[in-house]
Design an enzyme around this catalytic site. Structure first.
Site, PDB file in Angstrom:
ATOM      1  N   HIS A 157      29.631  37.761  61.170  1.00  0.00           N
ATOM      2  CA  HIS A 157      28.727  36.914  60.356  1.00  0.00           C
ATOM      3  C   HIS A 157      28.631  37.434  58.910  1.00  0.00           C
ATOM      4  CE1 HIS A 157      27.222  35.300  64.238  1.00  0.00           C
ATOM      5  NE2 HIS A 157      27.366  36.559  64.621  1.00  0.00           N
ATOM      6  N   SER A 278      39.981  36.498  31.653  1.00  0.00           N
ATOM      7  CA  SER A 278      39.286  35.282  31.256  1.00  0.00           C
ATOM      8  C   SER A 278      39.571  35.026  29.783  1.00  0.00           C
ATOM      9  CB  SER A 278      37.785  35.473  31.487  1.00  0.00           C
ATOM     10  OG  SER A 278      37.061  34.595  30.651  1.00  0.00           O
ATOM     11  N   LYS A 284      36.368  40.424  32.188  1.00  0.00           N
ATOM     12  CA  LYS A 284      36.755  39.912  33.508  1.00  0.00           C
ATOM     13  C   LYS A 284      38.183  40.261  33.923  1.00  0.00           C
ATOM     14  CE  LYS A 284      35.177  36.908  35.756  1.00  0.00           C
ATOM     15  NZ  LYS A 284      34.765  35.537  35.916  1.00  0.00           N
ATOM     16  N   GLU A 291      43.153  33.774  45.178  1.00  0.00           N
ATOM     17  CA  GLU A 291      42.492  32.460  45.072  1.00  0.00           C
ATOM     18  C   GLU A 291      43.508  31.328  45.181  1.00  0.00           C
ATOM     19  OE1 GLU A 291      38.759  32.694  42.149  1.00  0.00           O
ATOM     20  OE2 GLU A 291      40.558  33.576  41.301  1.00  0.00           O
TER      21      GLU A 291
END
Ligand code: ARG
Length: 475
Positions: A157, A278, A284, A291
């Protein structure tokens, strides 16, 4: 614009928009090598049956060879008016050789021809994918060996559950990709069936030896029923479903890498060579590769859904709807191969934060089950032990302590069965190494799983090694 082969029946020229609409040459031109190989085998079969002479067959084979070279040198002009790769090649052969080339299509139809080409293409793709899955599993085995002493929380979980070895976690992916390898191997058996000679639907009146064609093209099996041979696309559905399941595995792995590389987890760092920045926020470093892999899984699932939907209501046998299969198949296979390639390169370069993973194990009551197991060993039934430990956890939370930080008096207040011998059992090392059930996370179990994994790969590579190829070599 070239003459259509069906021109005799038609009194009008094809509408230009209809011509563009029906054309598939932009997609199916990548079948050219398989189409030519299939045609060469067909020539030999025609000659064997006395349908054309040996000289005619030789001339056709030579002409086909020249076309192949021209395509490879980009000296072949594809004509979308000629619809597809089959007609483009045939028209060019007629152009080059004249009358004799008009014999090539005897005893076959584009319906069995396209089925043959796609099966030949797909068996090559499947073989590459199987080899690349094995290469990826080798990388995973290397990670598992290298990380045998790194501990992290196992999650259920997405809550910290019990400590596990990082190696054990990697080996879970080894198992997933092993099943994928098996699935593609299994699918290959049903892809590798020879449909040519079924002609349009009913077979042919010419004396062709389909088993001879199969032998020439290294097919172990010949399609049994001519109607099924030209209308079956199960093998594409199966390929895309095996690809989808593999993409599920890639997507789950990707999700973990995204989470683990976040500042919240801080378990891993994605190497600079595999991350992007970024355009606005200078600090970043984004995990774009995982992804994208996660995102591309959606493309492959979509293609599986598309082919299922295309096929589901088609009456027997060939229907033009089926032309749509190739774009889906090619894209699915390309995406999967790209994911295999990029993960094969990136996974060995991940940097692992052993300290952060270790720290995450030391808090959060990950040893609660071990305390319950201790009470069971002292004679308490498991449900009572579970309740007792639950109370201990509640007490510890109220004191801002972990179970191992409670004094023996505090523990005895929970159950008089508890003694000082409990403390070593609450340590991470014991939690890991006492889980010796087969397939468990104890170091010795994981080490033997790694050995077993290596042996399985050796076994699976045998058919490829026969032809002198090795797993490490890029196919
Ligand atoms: N381009 C076609 C396809 O991919 C080849 C078969 C065409 N057959 C036909 N009867 N029109 O399906």
């Amino acid at each position: 614009m070239a003459e259509k082969p069906w021109g005799g029946r038609f009194s009008e020229k094809t509408d230009r928009i209809a011509e563009i609409f029906t054309s598939s040459i932009d997609v199916d031109r990548r079948l050219y090598a398989h189409d030519i190989e299939g045609s060469i085998a067909h020539c030999k079969t025609l000659a064997k049956g006395g349908i054309i002479t040996g000289e005619e067959s030789d001339a056709l084979i030579q002409g086909l060879g020249k076309i192949k070279r021209d395509i490879e040198r980009e000296e072949f002009e594809f004509d979308e008016g000629l619809e597809d790769i089959h007609m483009n090649i045939e028209a060019r052969l007629v152009n080059d050789l004249g009358k004799v080339a008009q014999k090539l299509h005897t005893a076959r139809s584009r319906n069995d021809q396209v089925a043959l080409d796609v099966r030949m293409y797909l068996r090559d793709e499947t073989t590459v994918i199987i080899k690349n899955l094995i290469r990826l599993r080798e990388v995973i085995l290397d990670l598992a060996s290298a990380h045998i002493d790194i501990v992290l929380p196992g999650y259920t979980h997405l809550q910290r559950a019990q400590p596990i070895l990082l190696s054990h976690h990697w080996m879970a992916y080894y198992e997933m990709f092993s099943r994928d390898t098996e699935r593609f191997g299994d699918a290959l058996g049903r892809i590798n069936v020879m449909p040519l000679g079924s002609a349009a639907i009913a077979g042919t009146t010419y004396p062709i030896d389909r088993h001879f064609t199969a032998k020439l093209l290294h097919f172990p099996k010949v399609a049994e029923n001519s109607i099924d041979a030209v209308s079956d696309r199960d093998f594409i559905i199966e390929f895309l479903s095996a690809a989808s399941i593999t993409m599920v595995h890639f997507s789950r792995l990707s999700e973990e890498l995204v989470l683990w590389s976040s500042s919240e987890f801080g378990f891993i760092e994605i190497p600079d060579a595999f991350a992007t920045g970024s355009s606005i926020m200078p600090q970043k470093k984004n995990p774009d590769i995982p992804e994208l892999v996660r995102g591309k899984s959606g493309v492959v699932f979509g293609n599986l859904m598309a082919i299922l939907t295309i096929m589901k209501s088609l009456p027997l046998a060939y229907n033009r709807d089926m032309q749509e299969d190739k774009a889906l198949l090619f894209e699915g296979s390309d995406v999967l191969k790209a994911c295999l390639e990029v993960y094969h390169r990136m996974l060995p370069k991940l940097s692992i934060s052993r300290e952060t993973m270790g720290r995450a194990v030391s808090s959060g009551f990950l040893n609660a089950t071990d305390l319950a197991d201790y009470l069971v060993a002292k004679g308490m039934v498991f449900r009572d032990a579970h309740k007792c430990v639950g109370e201990a956890v509640r007490y510890a939370v109220s004191k801002g302590k972990e179970l191992q930080d409670l004094t023996i008096e505090e523990l005895k207040a929970v159950s008089s069965l508890i003694d000082k011998d409990v403390y070593p059992l609450l340590e991470v090392d014991s939690m890991i190494n006492r889980r010796t059930s087969y397939g468990g996370t104890a170091k010795r179990c994981v080490l033997s799983a790694i050995e077993n994994g290596k042996a399985r790969i050796k076994e699976e590579m045998k058919p490829y090694c026969k032809t002198g190829e090795k797993a490490g070599k890029k196919p």
